[in-house]
Design an enzyme around this catalytic site. Structure first.
Site, PDB file in Angstrom:
ATOM      1  N   THR A  55       0.797  -1.448   0.557  1.00  0.00           N
ATOM      2  CA  THR A  55       0.164   0.257  -0.188  1.00  0.00           C
ATOM      3  C   THR A  55       0.470   1.234  -0.092  1.00  0.00           C
ATOM      4  O   THR A  55       2.078   1.010   0.503  1.00  0.00           O
ATOM      5  CB  THR A  55      -0.656  -0.028   0.889  1.00  0.00           C
ATOM      6  OG1 THR A  55      -0.131   0.370   2.241  1.00  0.00           O
ATOM      7  CG2 THR A  55      -1.641  -1.475   1.368  1.00  0.00           C
ATOM      8  N   ASP A  56       0.320   1.876  -0.695  1.00  0.00           N
ATOM      9  CA  ASP A  56       1.019   3.308   0.218  1.00  0.00           C
ATOM     10  C   ASP A  56       0.878   3.611   1.132  1.00  0.00           C
ATOM     11  O   ASP A  56      -0.349   3.110   2.228  1.00  0.00           O
ATOM     12  CB  ASP A  56       0.323   4.487  -0.976  1.00  0.00           C
ATOM     13  CG  ASP A  56       1.258   5.794  -0.678  1.00  0.00           C
ATOM     14  OD1 ASP A  56       2.433   6.097  -0.198  1.00  0.00           O
ATOM     15  OD2 ASP A  56       1.350   6.991  -1.769  1.00  0.00           O
ATOM     16  N   TRP A  57       1.670   4.894   2.520  1.00  0.00           N
ATOM     17  CA  TRP A  57       1.222   5.271   3.382  1.00  0.00           C
ATOM     18  C   TRP A  57      -0.130   5.208   4.145  1.00  0.00           C
ATOM     19  O   TRP A  57      -0.067   6.388   3.245  1.00  0.00           O
ATOM     20  CB  TRP A  57       2.628   5.700   4.183  1.00  0.00           C
ATOM     21  CG  TRP A  57       3.860   4.891   4.248  1.00  0.00           C
ATOM     22  CD1 TRP A  57       4.503   4.918   5.381  1.00  0.00           C
ATOM     23  CD2 TRP A  57       4.474   3.564   3.913  1.00  0.00           C
ATOM     24  NE1 TRP A  57       5.507   3.981   5.551  1.00  0.00           N
ATOM     25  CE2 TRP A  57       5.842   3.150   4.814  1.00  0.00           C
ATOM     26  CE3 TRP A  57       4.353   3.650   2.261  1.00  0.00           C
ATOM     27  CZ2 TRP A  57       6.350   2.015   3.865  1.00  0.00           C
ATOM     28  CZ3 TRP A  57       5.291   2.250   1.644  1.00  0.00           C
ATOM     29  CH2 TRP A  57       6.427   1.897   2.352  1.00  0.00           C
TER      30      TRP A  57
END
Length: 810
Positions: free
Chosen positions: A232-234
């Site tokens: 995932t993106d953060w």
């Protein structure tokens, strides 16, 4: 026992709880370890153009300092080199610095398509063209991974704006999705084989990218053949179980065990098949094995990397205009005035998660003073942020009057380009434009040197003696700019994006970042030069444009079945490089068809000595004569007589040959009902026509009104609600204004970024300081039940403290 056998053994010996624990971070940058079975933790960290490893307080927005590392030019700059070999070398250096710091995954490169010039993260992306984007990204990926460090292609997919980026629904038709937004990723995967891919925050056609089965499973894995790990993106997880099923393995950063427990509960309840979890665990174990190091990495030669950063900038700087041949400058140029704050304090990178702490920074002013030029003096000319200063302007004009030529350094300041915010307009600061106008009015030749990661309007372009664009040139950019201005280097950069005359000419200008819930890609396939060339709209500088200090003659174009050959001669008196661009023109130039008239289908950068001639062979791109057929769900070769064009930009075509291509007849579905897609005037597309293109009704572009806010809503939706909700919005907005007034644009932009956080992310990005019970209390507060919410927050906080004390005592 083979490595894959060992992974399978580990997976079978892991308990359900241990497998679930591996699916999210241990902290902000590291995965969890399982000591019982010897499964180590690995580190992922930012770095599309430089390592950003934080040793202390952690964040993903550049708020806290990171260790010193080489800051190379960002992707928007490197793309102007049109040089995959150079990008591979930069990737090797990035990988070496990551390996030396025991980093296993470098989160880059970014290769989202540049849909609109105002997108706040354009400086991190390569191009408006998928072939140039994908080829550039693949080259950098190969370099990074040659050092045993995983590259991470991001953000998959259609991450086209920063406004409301964590919840925005990107509405795009299937053909545009494949021909523009996904094609660069396909090329990067096919030619670069990245070991990881990062999913984007946004939704794509109604479903979050991170839990989009169509994107992550059918397209990324089954069609593109990706066999690595999706991260995932953060803070980019919405529904953890849906993400696992779609194909996401690793959620970052840590959620303090919340989503681990969700995974265990789902398997025990039968809503998540444990074989799905096993597949995701296998992907993480494979990544750990791929990035394992037996030997200590070689120490980093930061001096050598700095020289590479200078070279990368030199080969990426674009000479936009030089009508009077004022450049290059030399001793005979007379007294040279250097004006503009950017000469002394360069803009060399963007802001946000890619903010690198450079090992050093070269300024153009220092480099020019060390050259053979007669520098008459330096004046700032304008305040960094757009504040009027008559004193600074008067001093600059006084210096210009006693000089023979002026070097005027202009550009976008630090507040203009950053992760989390989009630009509000395409103009330079007013104080810079006023100064430029007055300096040009003196009659002294003015050479403008631009800095910035995306197009700007240039109302003075026709009056400037020359314009050089450094883009964001990295830590060695100051030396590189001076070398180009003085002729030590013959500029060879070519634009990787179109420069419109004014922002209103961009087909998405009327709607970009203007709505709340959706972002409608009404322009479809007509992004960048595909639109401007289809409609024959005048532009300031076309895609692929760039000049040098020599000239090249194109001859003898041969168009074969799989490649084209062209003969190139350097007709000037200096050694130089030319980027030969190969375009394919659709049959009848796509008149009456939903198709761009010409598209980039190959390129080659060639270095020639004066008088030297060489024949260059350029292979056609894989889909050179294809369209994506929505009805059949795949690419189709369309037969007919094509034009094969060799030139120096999309509008500077030097040679043309015809080529008959065998294929199938094809007509875009519903063409008779899509008149503006046929003529390219997509800025005129209305709701009915866009719905016809999509084949479905349009979702509402606005947030629901009068409904309670939920975990999936964003903090910006508190605006105008009154009570605590309205107060929360005003406090954040006031903090942004205050930080801007204090001259801290990075911190200000990161403060505004908070407004786009979903409420769920408050808990999941808090490092365990806020749990879901506290979050529910906060939602009660913003939904008008303030005191009940306060009591719930306090009760949940006390319960958490008791639990922590019991845990620590045990």
């Amino acid at each position: 026992m083979t490595i894959s056998d060992n992974r399978r053994r580990l997976r079978t010996e892991l308990t359900l709880a241990e497998k679930a624990s591996l699916m999210s971070g241990a902290n902000f940058w590291n995965t969890k370890r399982v000591d019982r079975l010897g499964v180590p933790s690995i580190m992922l960290t930012d770095g599309p153009h430089g390592l950003r490893k934080q040793g202390g307080a952690a964040d993903h927005l550049g708020l806290h300092a990171s260790i010193p590392a080489t800051c190379f030019p960002p992707a928007a700059t490197l793309a102007n080199s049109w040089d995959p070999g150079l990008l591979t070398r930069v990737g090797e250096a990035l990988g070496a610095e990551a390996a030396a710091e025991d980093v296993s995954v470098l989160l880059g490169p970014g290769l989202n398509l540049k849909r609109n010039p105002l997108a706040g993260r354009s400086f991190e992306y390569f191009s408006e063209d998928p072939l140039l984007s994908g080829t550039s990204a693949a080259a950098m990926i190969r370099g990074i991974q040659s050092r045993g460090v995983a590259a991470c292609a991001k953000h998959f997919a259609v991450n086209s704006q920063e406004t409301h980026r964590m919840t925005i629904d990107e509405i795009v038709d299937e053909r545009a999705l494949h021909e523009t937004y996904l094609e660069g990723f396909r090329i990067a995967l096919a030619e670069g084989d990245p070991w990881t891919v990062m999913s984007s925050y946004n939704k794509v056609n109604g479903t979050y990218a991170n839990e989009n089965v169509e994107l992550l499973d059918r397209i990324l894995r089954r069609t593109f053949g990706f066999d690595g790990l999706v991260v995932t993106d953060w803070g980019g997880n919405n529904d953890r179980i849906a993400g696992l099923i779609a194909g996401n393995a690793l959620e970052m950063p840590s959620t303090d065990g919340v989503t681990d427990r969700e995974i265990v509960a789902a398997v025990e309840a039968g809503t998540l098949d444990e074989t799905v979890l096993d597949a995701r665990v296998e992907e993480l174990l494979a990544l750990i094995a791929r990035t394992a190091r037996d030997d200590a990495p070689a120490p980093v030669d930061h001096d050598a990397h700095h020289e590479l950063a200078i070279e990368a900038a030199r080969r990426s700087i674009v000479l936009l205009d030089n009508p009077l041949d004022v450049l290059p400058l030399g001793p005979a140029s007379g007294r040279v005035a250097v004006i503009g704050d950017f000469a002394a304090r360069p803009r060399y990178q963007g802001a946000g998660s890619s903010l690198v702490n450079p090992t050093r920074v070269d300024s153009a002013l220092d480099a020019l003073r060390a050259s053979d030029l007669d520098i008459a003096g330096f004046e700032r000319g304008f305040a960094r942020r757009d504040k009027p200063s008559r004193l600074l302007r008067r001093r600059a004009l006084r210096l210009a009057r006693r000089s023979d030529v002026v070097l005027l350094f202009l550009g976008l300041d630090e507040s203009a380009e950053a992760e989390g915010v989009d630009r509000q307009h395409m103009r330079l600061a007013r104080n810079q434009l006023v100064l430029a106008h007055q300096l040009i009015g003196l009659g002294v030749p003015v050479v403008v040197v631009l800095a910035g990661g995306a197009p700007v309007e240039l109302p003075f372009a026709d009056e400037a003696a020359a314009i050089v664009h450094s883009y964001l040139a990295g830590q060695g950019g100051g030396t590189a700019v001076a070398d180009v201005l003085t002729g030590c280097v013959n500029p060879s950069g070519r634009l990787a994006e179109t420069y419109p005359l004014v922002y209103a000419d961009v087909p998405s200008s009327a709607s970009f970042a203007q709505t709340q819930a959706t972002s409608e890609h009404r322009e479809s396939i007509y992004v960048g030069y595909r639109y401007f060339d289809k409609t024959e709209t005048p532009v300031r500088y076309p895609f692929g444009h760039g000049l040098g200090y020599t000239r090249f003659r194109y001859e003898e174009l041969e168009a074969g079945e799989t490649s084209a050959r062209v003969t190139l001669t350097n007709t000037g008196a200096r050694e130089g490089e030319e980027t030969v661009q190969l375009y394919v023109e659709a049959p009848d130039a796509a008149v009456g068809e939903i198709r761009a008239p010409r598209e980039l289908r190959g390129f080659a950068k060639v270095a020639l000595m004066p008088g030297e001639t060489v024949t260059v062979e350029i292979p056609y791109a894989e889909h050179a004569f294809d369209v994506y057929d929505v009805d059949h769900g795949g690419w189709r070769t369309v037969g007919g007589t094509y034009g094969v064009l060799a030139g120096a930009s999309s509008r500077d075509v030097r040679l043309r040959r015809e080529l008959d291509v065998e294929g199938e007849a094809w007509t875009a579905p519903g063409k008779d009902r899509l008149p503006h897609y046929v003529d390219g005037r997509v800025e005129k597309v209305n709701d009915l026509e866009f719905g016809e293109l999509l084949g479905r009704p349009l979702p509402s572009p606005r947030w629901p009104v009068g409904q309670p806010l939920t975990r999936d809503d964003i903090i910006a939706q508190t605006r105008g609600r009154g009570g605590f909700a309205g107060l929360l919005y005003r406090v954040i907005d006031l903090a942004y204004a205050l930080l801007m007034a204090l001259g801290r644009p990075h911190a200000a932009n990161n403060t505004r970024f908070v407004l786009d956080l979903p409420f769920r992310s408050v808990a999941r990005m808090s490092g365990g300081r806020v749990d879901d019970a506290m979050l529910d209390g906060l939602l009660l507060m913003v939904n008008g039940r303030f005191w009940r919410g306060v009591r719930q927050v306090l009760s949940a906080w006390r319960a958490r403290r008791r639990s922590e004390r019991v845990h620590s005592n045990n």
